[in-house]
Design a protein around this motif. Structure first.
Motif, PDB file in Angstrom:
ATOM      1  N   GLY A  88      37.242   1.953  46.163  1.00 27.86           N
ATOM      2  CA  GLY A  88      36.196   2.975  46.286  1.00 27.86           C
ATOM      3  C   GLY A  88      36.734   4.235  46.963  1.00 27.86           C
ATOM      4  N   ALA A  89      38.024   4.221  47.392  1.00 29.41           N
ATOM      5  CA  ALA A  89      38.620   5.432  47.976  1.00 29.41           C
ATOM      6  C   ALA A  89      38.501   6.566  46.957  1.00 29.41           C
ATOM      7  CB  ALA A  89      40.083   5.168  48.318  1.00 29.41           C
ATOM      8  N   SER A  90      38.390   7.802  47.446  1.00 31.59           N
ATOM      9  CA  SER A  90      38.228   8.991  46.581  1.00 31.59           C
ATOM     10  C   SER A  90      36.943   8.956  45.755  1.00 31.59           C
ATOM     11  CB  SER A  90      39.417   9.175  45.621  1.00 31.59           C
ATOM     12  OG  SER A  90      40.595   9.274  46.352  1.00 31.59           O
ATOM     13  N   HIS A  91      35.975   8.179  46.206  1.00 28.31           N
ATOM     14  CA  HIS A  91      34.663   8.174  45.541  1.00 28.31           C
ATOM     15  C   HIS A  91      33.576   8.417  46.594  1.00 28.31           C
ATOM     16  CE1 HIS A  91      36.892   5.822  42.537  1.00 28.31           C
ATOM     17  NE2 HIS A  91      35.907   6.009  41.687  1.00 28.31           N
ATOM     18  N   LEU A  92      32.430   8.853  46.105  1.00 24.51           N
ATOM     19  CA  LEU A  92      31.212   8.889  46.932  1.00 24.51           C
ATOM     20  C   LEU A  92      30.157   8.108  46.192  1.00 24.51           C
ATOM     21  CD1 LEU A  92      30.984  12.716  47.679  1.00 24.51           C
ATOM     22  CD2 LEU A  92      31.619  10.922  49.326  1.00 24.51           C
ATOM     23  N   ARG A  93      29.315   7.393  46.922  1.00 23.30           N
ATOM     24  CA  ARG A  93      28.171   6.794  46.247  1.00 23.30           C
ATOM     25  C   ARG A  93      26.932   7.596  46.567  1.00 23.30           C
ATOM     26  NH1 ARG A  93      24.492   1.906  47.817  1.00 23.30           N
ATOM     27  NH2 ARG A  93      23.877   3.646  49.166  1.00 23.30           N
ATOM     28  N   LEU A  94      26.307   8.097  45.512  1.00 20.90           N
ATOM     29  CA  LEU A  94      25.063   8.840  45.682  1.00 20.90           C
ATOM     30  C   LEU A  94      23.916   7.971  45.190  1.00 20.90           C
ATOM     31  CD1 LEU A  94      26.088  12.277  44.095  1.00 20.90           C
ATOM     32  CD2 LEU A  94      26.622  11.399  46.347  1.00 20.90           C
ATOM     33  N   SER A  95      22.814   8.002  45.917  1.00 18.56           N
ATOM     34  CA  SER A  95      21.613   7.293  45.477  1.00 18.56           C
ATOM     35  C   SER A  95      20.642   8.323  44.913  1.00 18.56           C
ATOM     36  CB  SER A  95      20.973   6.590  46.677  1.00 18.56           C
ATOM     37  OG  SER A  95      19.627   6.269  46.374  1.00 18.56           O
ATOM     38  N   LEU A 138      27.427  15.278  55.271  1.00 20.43           N
ATOM     39  CA  LEU A 138      26.348  14.902  56.201  1.00 20.43           C
ATOM     40  C   LEU A 138      26.030  16.071  57.132  1.00 20.43           C
ATOM     41  CD1 LEU A 138      24.528  12.595  57.236  1.00 20.43           C
ATOM     42  CD2 LEU A 138      26.387  11.942  58.762  1.00 20.43           C
ATOM     43  N   ARG A 139      27.094  16.743  57.621  1.00 18.86           N
ATOM     44  CA  ARG A 139      26.891  17.884  58.535  1.00 18.86           C
ATOM     45  C   ARG A 139      26.116  18.992  57.842  1.00 18.86           C
ATOM     46  NH1 ARG A 139      32.387  17.036  60.857  1.00 18.86           N
ATOM     47  NH2 ARG A 139      31.923  15.689  62.639  1.00 18.86           N
ATOM     48  N   ARG A 140      26.277  19.085  56.507  1.00 21.67           N
ATOM     49  CA  ARG A 140      25.556  20.145  55.766  1.00 21.67           C
ATOM     50  C   ARG A 140      24.162  19.688  55.318  1.00 21.67           C
ATOM     51  NH1 ARG A 140      29.881  23.368  52.398  1.00 21.67           N
ATOM     52  NH2 ARG A 140      31.642  23.262  53.825  1.00 21.67           N
ATOM     53  N   GLY A 141      23.842  18.416  55.577  1.00 25.53           N
ATOM     54  CA  GLY A 141      22.475  17.965  55.270  1.00 25.53           C
ATOM     55  C   GLY A 141      22.357  17.024  54.080  1.00 25.53           C
ATOM     56  N   LEU A 142      23.494  16.524  53.557  1.00 24.62           N
ATOM     57  CA  LEU A 142      23.438  15.610  52.400  1.00 24.62           C
ATOM     58  C   LEU A 142      23.992  14.245  52.798  1.00 24.62           C
ATOM     59  CD1 LEU A 142      23.164  14.894  49.371  1.00 24.62           C
ATOM     60  CD2 LEU A 142      25.429  15.885  49.023  1.00 24.62           C
ATOM     61  N   ILE A 143      23.192  13.212  52.601  1.00 21.96           N
ATOM     62  CA  ILE A 143      23.652  11.859  52.924  1.00 21.96           C
ATOM     63  C   ILE A 143      24.269  11.229  51.683  1.00 21.96           C
ATOM     64  CG2 ILE A 143      22.977   9.540  53.653  1.00 21.96           C
ATOM     65  CD1 ILE A 143      20.615  10.801  55.141  1.00 21.96           C
ATOM     66  N   THR A 144      25.523  10.786  51.806  1.00 21.73           N
ATOM     67  CA  THR A 144      26.184  10.008  50.754  1.00 21.73           C
ATOM     68  C   THR A 144      26.830   8.819  51.449  1.00 21.73           C
ATOM     69  OG1 THR A 144      28.305  11.132  51.052  1.00 21.73           O
ATOM     70  CG2 THR A 144      26.760  12.119  49.457  1.00 21.73           C
ATOM     71  N   THR A 145      27.308   7.859  50.681  1.00 18.84           N
ATOM     72  CA  THR A 145      28.048   6.748  51.294  1.00 18.84           C
ATOM     73  C   THR A 145      29.512   6.881  50.876  1.00 18.84           C
ATOM     74  OG1 THR A 145      26.083   5.392  51.028  1.00 18.84           O
ATOM     75  CG2 THR A 145      28.113   4.237  51.571  1.00 18.84           C
ATOM     76  N   PRO A 146      30.450   6.820  51.842  1.00 17.00           N
ATOM     77  CA  PRO A 146      31.858   6.889  51.452  1.00 17.00           C
ATOM     78  C   PRO A 146      32.214   5.711  50.541  1.00 17.00           C
ATOM     79  CG  PRO A 146      31.622   6.525  53.841  1.00 17.00           C
ATOM     80  CD  PRO A 146      30.241   6.653  53.277  1.00 17.00           C
ATOM     81  N   GLY A 147      32.911   6.003  49.447  1.00 12.26           N
ATOM     82  CA  GLY A 147      33.179   4.966  48.441  1.00 12.26           C
ATOM     83  C   GLY A 147      33.956   3.789  48.981  1.00 12.26           C
ATOM     84  N   ASP A 148      34.837   4.030  49.982  1.00 12.11           N
ATOM     85  CA  ASP A 148      35.669   2.899  50.431  1.00 12.11           C
ATOM     86  C   ASP A 148      34.890   1.913  51.307  1.00 12.11           C
ATOM     87  OD1 ASP A 148      35.585   4.493  52.654  1.00 12.11           O
ATOM     88  OD2 ASP A 148      37.761   4.881  52.724  1.00 12.11           O
ATOM     89  N   ALA A 149      33.610   2.214  51.616  1.00 11.25           N
ATOM     90  CA  ALA A 149      32.763   1.203  52.259  1.00 11.25           C
ATOM     91  C   ALA A 149      32.574   0.002  51.326  1.00 11.25           C
ATOM     92  CB  ALA A 149      31.399   1.799  52.605  1.00 11.25           C
ATOM     93  N   PHE A 150      32.843   0.197  50.028  1.00 13.45           N
ATOM     94  CA  PHE A 150      32.616  -0.866  49.033  1.00 13.45           C
ATOM     95  C   PHE A 150      33.921  -1.553  48.627  1.00 13.45           C
ATOM     96  CE2 PHE A 150      29.307   2.310  48.755  1.00 13.45           C
ATOM     97  CZ  PHE A 150      28.150   1.547  48.777  1.00 13.45           C
ATOM     98  N   GLY A 151      35.017  -1.213  49.308  1.00 13.26           N
ATOM     99  CA  GLY A 151      36.302  -1.818  48.961  1.00 13.26           C
ATOM    100  C   GLY A 151      37.347  -0.737  48.773  1.00 13.26           C
ATOM    101  N   SER A 152      38.643  -1.164  48.778  1.00 12.87           N
ATOM    102  CA  SER A 152      39.741  -0.186  48.767  1.00 12.87           C
ATOM    103  C   SER A 152      39.683   0.716  47.529  1.00 12.87           C
ATOM    104  CB  SER A 152      41.076  -0.917  48.829  1.00 12.87           C
ATOM    105  OG  SER A 152      41.170  -1.804  47.727  1.00 12.87           O
TER     106      SER A 152
END
Ligand code: PLP
Length: 326
Positions: A293-300, A277-291
């Motif tokens: 999802g750790a070590s994942h990113l969700r990209l749209s 995010l600080r570098r200008g790319l928005i992703t969602t942390p994977g663990d927002a979707f459950g345990s």
């Protein structure tokens, strides 16, 4: 069309939706359909109507962010079932059999999936339906991405079991996320009960928005096909660039417009998402979707190809720095 309408939605729209579901189950009529103020409202209506305090609800892990909180809000307990890269993010029936108890009320499924992009095959749908029937569970099937698929058509749960509630939305398929409009398809006996709860949440769905949806359903098929063609091109672009990125494992999405890479860096998904995010790319942390999802990113990939290239260049730069730091 500026006034209140029927709580379950305008007859013409309910009829039109029912027609689309008749190919899955010929007896479907407008009595099975309730027009909601979004998929999100549909999900809450289902939770309030179906789940009692003390019930258990099987929910995907990782899965869309509303399923577990909705169960908790009505005093039920979400029981996560695992979706892992090893199984291409598809449910494991043996695990589901182990998780089911006499208190289990419902099985929540989501195909195509947010966040993984996985799509259940027809035989997966049949096996999950048989599992739910065997245990007397209601299937809550979130099908909001049903039209956005890159292989064979997604199989609906409607018509595959007598105890199915389909949650759907026009947000994605008619690209009208801000208009807030969706629908439920439910068995004849359950629909009036859902409609009572829906009435207490919303009174009735927005009348002008329903008129817009009717126009979209009448004229929108060509637009939808063009949109899916573009998503298919973006999916190829994103998958190709992610596969070349060091430290990432990618299962190409079969549907929806998300990709869910797994990273091998020794960091939380929150840390990685914040650094990006600080570098200008928005992703969602994977663990927002459950345990899991750790070590994942969700990209749209609901963004232009140009912006996707720029964003993935940021991710590649970050990945290269992580690899050289290890
Ligand atoms: C899987 C899934 N279900 C439901 C929704 C809710 O959609 P809406 O409330 O916009 O209809 C979303 C939105 O992102 C979603 O991804």
């Amino acid at each position: 069309m500026n006034h209140y309408g029927p709580s379950a939605g305008l007859s013409a729209l309910r009829e039109k939706i029912a027609e689309r579901y008749q190919e899955k189950s010929p007896a479907t009529s407008r009595d099975n359909v309730i027009v909601t103020g979004s998929g999100s409202e549909g999900l809450m209506t289902v939770a309030l109507t179906l789940y009692d305090p003390g019930d258990e609800v099987l929910v995907p892990n990782p899965g869309f962010v509303l399923y577990s909180p909705h169960a908790r809000l009505v005093g039920a307990s979400p029981v996560p079932y695992s979706l892992t890269a090893k199984r291409r993010y598809l449910p494991d029936l043996d695990e589901l059999e182990r998780l089911v108890t006499p208190r289990t009320r419902a099985l929540v499924v989501n195909s195509p999936s947010n966040p993984t992009g996985a799509v259940l095959s027809k035989s997966d749908v049949d096996r999950l339906s048989a599992f739910a029937d065997r245990h007397g569970l209601t299937i809550v099937s979130d099908e909001v991405y049903e039209e956005i698929v890159y292989g064979p058509r997604a199989t609906s749960f409607w018509g595959r079991s007598d105890r199915v509630v389909v949650v759907n939305s026009f947000s994605k398929t008619l690209a009208m996320t801000g208009w807030r409009i969706g629908f439920l398809v439910a068995p004849r006996a359950l629909a009036p009960e859902l409609n009572k709860v829906h009435y207490h949440i919303l009174a009735c769905p927005s009348t002008p928005v329903q008129v817009a949806v009717l126009a979209g359903l009448t004229h929108g098929d060509g637009t939808l096909r063009a949109m899916v063609r573009e998503f298919r091109a973006r999916r190829s672009l994103v998958t190709r660039l992610l596969t070349r990125t060091p430290g990432l494992e990618v299962v190409p999405p079969a549907g929806a417009f998300y990709v869910f890479p797994r990273f091998s860096w020794n960091r939380s998904s929150q840390e990685v998402a914040t650094a990006l995010l600080r570098r200008g790319l928005i992703t969602t942390p994977g663990d927002a979707f459950g345990s899991l999802g750790a070590s994942h990113l969700r990209l749209s990939f609901a963004a232009s190809r140009e912006n996707l290239r720029r964003g993935l260049a940021i991710l590649q730069q970050y990945a290269t720095e992580e690899a050289s730091a290890e």
